[in-house]
Design a protein around this motif. Structure first.
Motif, PDB file in Angstrom:
ATOM      1  N   ARG A  63       0.339  -1.357  -0.435  1.00  0.00           N
ATOM      2  CA  ARG A  63       0.136  -0.005   0.148  1.00  0.00           C
ATOM      3  C   ARG A  63       0.884   1.369   0.250  1.00  0.00           C
ATOM      4  NH1 ARG A  63      -3.539  -0.556   5.296  1.00  0.00           N
ATOM      5  NH2 ARG A  63      -3.931   1.572   4.140  1.00  0.00           N
ATOM      6  N   ASN A  64       1.457   1.548  -1.144  1.00  0.00           N
ATOM      7  CA  ASN A  64       2.303   2.513  -1.037  1.00  0.00           C
ATOM      8  C   ASN A  64       2.108   3.945  -2.176  1.00  0.00           C
ATOM      9  OD1 ASN A  64       2.487   1.175  -3.578  1.00  0.00           O
ATOM     10  ND2 ASN A  64       4.735   0.724  -2.473  1.00  0.00           N
ATOM     11  N   GLU A  65       1.282   3.320  -2.222  1.00  0.00           N
ATOM     12  CA  GLU A  65       0.275   4.551  -3.968  1.00  0.00           C
ATOM     13  C   GLU A  65      -0.758   5.481  -2.985  1.00  0.00           C
ATOM     14  OE1 GLU A  65       0.092   1.779  -8.368  1.00  0.00           O
ATOM     15  OE2 GLU A  65       0.132   0.700  -6.734  1.00  0.00           O
ATOM     16  N   THR A  66      -0.808   6.738  -4.740  1.00  0.00           N
ATOM     17  CA  THR A  66      -1.520   7.716  -4.253  1.00  0.00           C
ATOM     18  C   THR A  66      -2.781   7.685  -5.019  1.00  0.00           C
ATOM     19  OG1 THR A  66      -0.497   8.872  -2.516  1.00  0.00           O
ATOM     20  CG2 THR A  66      -2.242   9.837  -3.687  1.00  0.00           C
ATOM     21  N   VAL A  67      -3.718   7.406  -5.153  1.00  0.00           N
ATOM     22  CA  VAL A  67      -4.709   7.257  -6.351  1.00  0.00           C
ATOM     23  C   VAL A  67      -5.625   8.836  -6.047  1.00  0.00           C
ATOM     24  CG1 VAL A  67      -6.656   6.323  -7.318  1.00  0.00           C
ATOM     25  CG2 VAL A  67      -4.547   5.034  -5.871  1.00  0.00           C
ATOM     26  N   LEU A  68      -6.041   9.325  -7.965  1.00  0.00           N
ATOM     27  CA  LEU A  68      -7.187  10.225  -7.858  1.00  0.00           C
ATOM     28  C   LEU A  68      -8.129   9.811  -7.718  1.00  0.00           C
ATOM     29  CD1 LEU A  68      -7.263  13.026  -8.625  1.00  0.00           C
ATOM     30  CD2 LEU A  68      -7.163  13.056 -10.822  1.00  0.00           C
ATOM     31  N   ALA A  69      -9.078   9.742  -6.769  1.00  0.00           N
ATOM     32  CA  ALA A  69     -10.442   8.642  -6.640  1.00  0.00           C
ATOM     33  C   ALA A  69     -11.349   8.976  -7.935  1.00  0.00           C
ATOM     34  CB  ALA A  69     -11.604   9.290  -5.786  1.00  0.00           C
ATOM     35  N   GLY A  70     -11.827  10.503  -8.622  1.00  0.00           N
ATOM     36  CA  GLY A  70     -12.252  10.826  -9.767  1.00  0.00           C
ATOM     37  C   GLY A  70     -12.470   9.987 -11.155  1.00  0.00           C
ATOM     38  N   GLN A  71     -10.390  10.332 -11.189  1.00  0.00           N
ATOM     39  CA  GLN A  71     -10.126   9.745 -12.194  1.00  0.00           C
ATOM     40  C   GLN A  71     -10.098   7.747 -12.414  1.00  0.00           C
ATOM     41  OE1 GLN A  71      -5.789  10.006 -12.321  1.00  0.00           O
ATOM     42  NE2 GLN A  71      -5.749   9.638 -15.226  1.00  0.00           N
ATOM     43  N   TYR A 126      -7.925  12.540  -2.798  1.00  0.00           N
ATOM     44  CA  TYR A 126      -6.629  11.937  -3.342  1.00  0.00           C
ATOM     45  C   TYR A 126      -6.804  10.850  -1.919  1.00  0.00           C
ATOM     46  CZ  TYR A 126      -4.089  14.123  -7.245  1.00  0.00           C
ATOM     47  OH  TYR A 126      -3.496  15.145  -8.166  1.00  0.00           O
ATOM     48  N   ILE A 127      -6.470   9.945  -2.595  1.00  0.00           N
ATOM     49  CA  ILE A 127      -6.714   8.497  -1.772  1.00  0.00           C
ATOM     50  C   ILE A 127      -5.568   8.001  -1.550  1.00  0.00           C
ATOM     51  CG2 ILE A 127      -7.798   6.021  -0.183  1.00  0.00           C
ATOM     52  CD1 ILE A 127      -9.849   6.856  -2.750  1.00  0.00           C
ATOM     53  N   CYS A 128      -4.565   7.766   0.006  1.00  0.00           N
ATOM     54  CA  CYS A 128      -3.121   7.872   0.127  1.00  0.00           C
ATOM     55  C   CYS A 128      -3.209   6.413   0.039  1.00  0.00           C
ATOM     56  CB  CYS A 128      -3.012   8.777   0.907  1.00  0.00           C
ATOM     57  SG  CYS A 128      -2.972  10.817  -0.022  1.00  0.00           S
ATOM     58  N   ASN A 129      -1.904   6.241   1.000  1.00  0.00           N
ATOM     59  CA  ASN A 129      -1.440   4.032   1.562  1.00  0.00           C
ATOM     60  C   ASN A 129      -2.960   2.932   0.477  1.00  0.00           C
ATOM     61  OD1 ASN A 129       0.437   5.406   2.842  1.00  0.00           O
ATOM     62  ND2 ASN A 129      -0.862   5.672   4.514  1.00  0.00           N
ATOM     63  N   GLN A 130      -2.395   2.945  -0.834  1.00  0.00           N
ATOM     64  CA  GLN A 130      -3.462   2.739  -1.588  1.00  0.00           C
ATOM     65  C   GLN A 130      -2.745   1.478  -2.576  1.00  0.00           C
ATOM     66  OE1 GLN A 130      -7.063   1.873  -0.654  1.00  0.00           O
ATOM     67  NE2 GLN A 130      -6.218   3.771   1.383  1.00  0.00           N
ATOM     68  N   HIS A 131      -3.199   0.562  -2.789  1.00  0.00           N
ATOM     69  CA  HIS A 131      -2.384  -0.028  -4.001  1.00  0.00           C
ATOM     70  C   HIS A 131      -3.971  -0.031  -5.167  1.00  0.00           C
ATOM     71  CE1 HIS A 131      -1.918  -3.255  -6.371  1.00  0.00           C
ATOM     72  NE2 HIS A 131      -0.440  -3.936  -5.827  1.00  0.00           N
ATOM     73  N   ARG A 132      -3.271   0.753  -6.131  1.00  0.00           N
ATOM     74  CA  ARG A 132      -4.821   1.333  -7.574  1.00  0.00           C
ATOM     75  C   ARG A 132      -5.455   0.116  -7.732  1.00  0.00           C
ATOM     76  NH1 ARG A 132      -5.686   2.887 -12.073  1.00  0.00           N
ATOM     77  NH2 ARG A 132      -6.237   4.786 -12.774  1.00  0.00           N
ATOM     78  N   GLN A 133      -4.580  -0.836  -7.744  1.00  0.00           N
ATOM     79  CA  GLN A 133      -5.581  -2.036  -8.860  1.00  0.00           C
ATOM     80  C   GLN A 133      -6.727  -2.923  -7.908  1.00  0.00           C
ATOM     81  OE1 GLN A 133      -4.237  -2.991 -11.998  1.00  0.00           O
ATOM     82  NE2 GLN A 133      -6.577  -4.505 -11.831  1.00  0.00           N
ATOM     83  N   LEU A 134      -6.249  -2.632  -6.530  1.00  0.00           N
ATOM     84  CA  LEU A 134      -7.040  -3.453  -5.797  1.00  0.00           C
ATOM     85  C   LEU A 134      -8.179  -2.705  -5.398  1.00  0.00           C
ATOM     86  CD1 LEU A 134      -4.737  -5.258  -3.203  1.00  0.00           C
ATOM     87  CD2 LEU A 134      -5.790  -6.492  -5.020  1.00  0.00           C
TER      88      LEU A 134
END
Length: 669
Positions: free
Chosen positions: A515-523, A552-560
């Protein structure tokens, strides 16, 4: 002067002894603490040269023991530990001098002479006894400037008597000092007397005064025409107690108490004697004699009164110490009370003694009684501890029996209550029950999952096998064979999907993702909706977003996270009505950030809501019942809480609750 050299370096000890022997010292050498203890129990020494580094222990500990048992023995420490703190500690622990190595043997000799002067006075000054002049240092005795010839042993005896003026000495003490041995044979018990007789005879040739006079029997009469000297008495001997016999711990306490009790008895006897003398006078004891002595039949107690010159400086409170007395040719150790007193213008010495054997017997009896009491108390304590502990631990035994011993897995969840008033046991029982419930539920859940997974895997395999067998056994046209092969490929695809889903679940449950990715939720949501656009268009479903563009949602795994939203939106499409809608709304509460996914679908009742995330429980014809199970596993892994609200035919809302620490709202550019 008798010197004991305690030194582990044998060569150095021999050098010291050779030098001191030339200076008329009598030396003995030992190399260990045990040998020193043994020799100190056999002989008396005027001084000890002590090394601190010994092979079987610390010389500092030996120093303390020697000073406690032989306080009159002078000790010179000769050690390589020359630091100031070592010298201070040595003197504080009882040493009379401290000589750091390397040292001069001449300096050691001078220090021993200084010790001897402190012990016996200035030996360089001749001693005058009547018309006799005794030069102890040069070993010369003169009468009116005429030298008197004495043999070496005779002069040693005479000088030792003079050096111990006003101190009665025993045969054994004289023998040990002159010949260096305490254990002389009983057949030689008159050996000292012979030398005393020769000394008296040689002195009498020059003067008629017999200033070495003794009384036969229990006590020896000290007689001297010079009132300041009392030259000879075959009476007193300070006992040397073996160092190794010093009792420790409890035995030491009982020996001390026995000695304390005997001392109290001796003082009471002293008061009785003085009461008798005040009432009846000295004749009550003397009965015409000048001395008095009496002892019991077993020689355990004795009393003696003897004249002691006219020196009033010796009037002082009573003193008590351990000495030897010769009673009817038996040498016995006594604990003796000494008290000088004056009566009728004459000084007297009162001695009241109790044998050490009786004191030791008294101490042994006390120890035996204490030992029996200790055993009884120990047995009582063990019994109380056993029965009290057994009663106290009964609830624990019940917990072990009912919760562990008698249980078989999976556990029965009908728990029998444990009777206990102890909070710790109640808490232990509660925690064990909770653990057993969780373990049982987990077992049941995994058992069901294994059964369902096996069914889902074996079913397409069975279908494939049937199709292939039919293909081989039937005579069909190429077109029909092609249809069957296409159907088999679809079954294989279904099987492949199940396997990949199960692998995904296993990896998520085991935490194999980072869990080391920051994801832009809208995109992310737009990508999912674009991928699912054909399904939405087919059912004419509209999607509405109400999310900040810079969420932005932090400390995530984008694919999951993609898979989680994908499954939820896909599920909302599948169970939606024709021309329905889906809303994705972001909101903020006090502690959480919430993303709601709502639809206008068929909804669920309460029973369905409780099973919505169970594996293989929500399977439809187009799926295999693992979609929402994957959502739940991913949400747990990403620390996302899920809440579901729904009603029949009124749609469903699934809320994803994120910790605020995971949400970042960046200002738009």
């Amino acid at each position: 002067m008798k010197v004991l050299i305690i030194e582990d370096e044998r060569e150095l000890a021999c050098e010291i002894m050779d030098f001191l022997n030339v200076q008329n010292y009598e030396c003995n050498i030992v190399n260990t603490i045990n040998d020193a203890i043994r020799l100190l129990g056999e002989r008396l020494f005027d001084a000890i040269v002590l090394d601190l580094s010994l092979p079987d222990g610390s010389g500092m500990e030996l120093l303390k023991v020697i000073k406690s048992e032989h306080p009159d023995t002078f000790i010179v420490i000769a050690s390589a530990r020359g630091a100031l703190e070592d010298r201070i500690r040595g003197i504080q622990d009882g040493a009379d001098d401290y000589l750091p190595k390397p040292f001069s043997l001449a300096e050691l000799h001078v220090r021993l002479q200084a010790i001897r002067r402190r012990q016996y006075g200035n030996m360089g000054t001749p001693v005058t006894v009547g018309d006799f002049l005794v030069d102890i240092e040069n070993r010369i005795i003169r009468f009116n400037d005429q030298e008197i010839v004495l043999y070496k042993k005779e002069f040693d005896i005479l000088s030792y008597l003079l050096l111990n003026k006003n101190r009665p000495l025993s045969r054994s003490q004289l023998y040990e000092h002159v010949w260096g041995d305490l254990s002389f044979p009983s057949t030689d018990s008159n050996y000292i007397d012979v030398h005393i007789k020769n000394i008296r005879k040689k002195l009498a040739a020059y003067a008629s005064v017999d200033w070495l006079q003794s009384v036969r029997g229990l006590v020896t009469k000290p007689f001297a025409h010079e009132t300041e000297y009392q030259a000879h008495s075959l009476f007193r001997h300070i006992q040397i107690t073996h160092i190794w016999s010093v009792p420790l711990g409890t035995a030491f306490f009982f020996n001390w108490y026995a000695q304390y009790s005997i001392d109290r008895v001796l003082r009471e006897q002293q008061h009785k004697v003085f009461d008798n003398i005040r009432i009846n006078g000295l004749d009550y004891y003397f009965q015409g004699d000048k001395n008095y002595g009496s002892y019991t039949m077993l020689k355990e107690d004795y009393i003696a009164i003897q004249t002691a010159g006219k020196d009033t400086t010796r009037l002082s409170p009573a003193t008590i110490n351990i000495e030897q007395r010769v009673v009817d040719k038996d040498t016995i150790n006594y604990r003796i009370l000494h008290r000088f007193f004056e009566a009728n213008g004459q000084m007297y010495l009162l001695e009241i003694g109790r044998s050490q054997n009786s004191i030791s017997m008294y101490s042994d009896i006390l120890q035996q009684v204490a030992f029996v009491i200790l055993i009884v108390l120990l047995l009582i304590t063990i019994s109380i501890d056993y029965f009290y502990g057994r009663g106290l631990l009964n609830p624990l035994q019940d917990i072990i029996q009912f919760r562990l011993t008698e249980q078989t897995f999976p556990f029965s969840l009908k728990f029998k209550s444990i009777k206990t008033s102890t909070t710790d046991f109640r808490l232990l029982d509660k925690r064990l029950c909770e653990l057993m419930i969780r373990a049982t539920k987990a077992y049941v859940r995994e058992k069901e999952f294994t059964s369902n997974a096996s069914h889902e895997l074996l079913t397409p395999i069975s279908i494939l096998r049937g199709k292939i067998e039919n293909l081989l056994s039937q005579d069909i046209s190429p077109l029909e064979a092609q249809d069957k092969l296409l159907s088999a490929l679809q079954t294989l695809e279904r099987l492949n999907g199940i396997v990949r889903t199960l692998l995904l679940l296993a990896r998520v449950d085991s935490g194999q993702y980072e869990r080391n990715e920051t994801v832009l939720a809208g995109q992310l949501l737009e990508e999912i909706c674009e991928e699912l656009r054909p399904l939405m268009d087919d059912k004419e479903i509209k999607v509405q977003f109400e999310l900040p563009a810079t969420l932005y949602i932090c400390n995530q795994h984008r694919q999951l996270l993609f898979q989680l939203f994908y499954n939820l939106i896909n599920n909302a499409i599948q169970y939606n009505r024709q021309s329905g809608w889906i809303k994705i709304i972001g909101s903020e509460s006090t502690e959480k950030y919430i993303i709601d996914i709502s639809d206008s679908g068929i909804g669920m009742n309460k029973e369905q809501i409780t099973k919505i995330f169970d594996r293989f429980q929500t399977k439809q014809s187009t799926g295999h019942g693992l979609g929402l199970s994957i959502v739940k596993s991913i949400a747990d892994f990403l620390d996302i809480n899920i809440e579901v609200s729904a009603s029949k035919k009124c749609g469903t809302t699934i809320s994803l609750l994120f910790e605020k620490s995971l949400i970042v709202l960046k200002p738009s550019v």
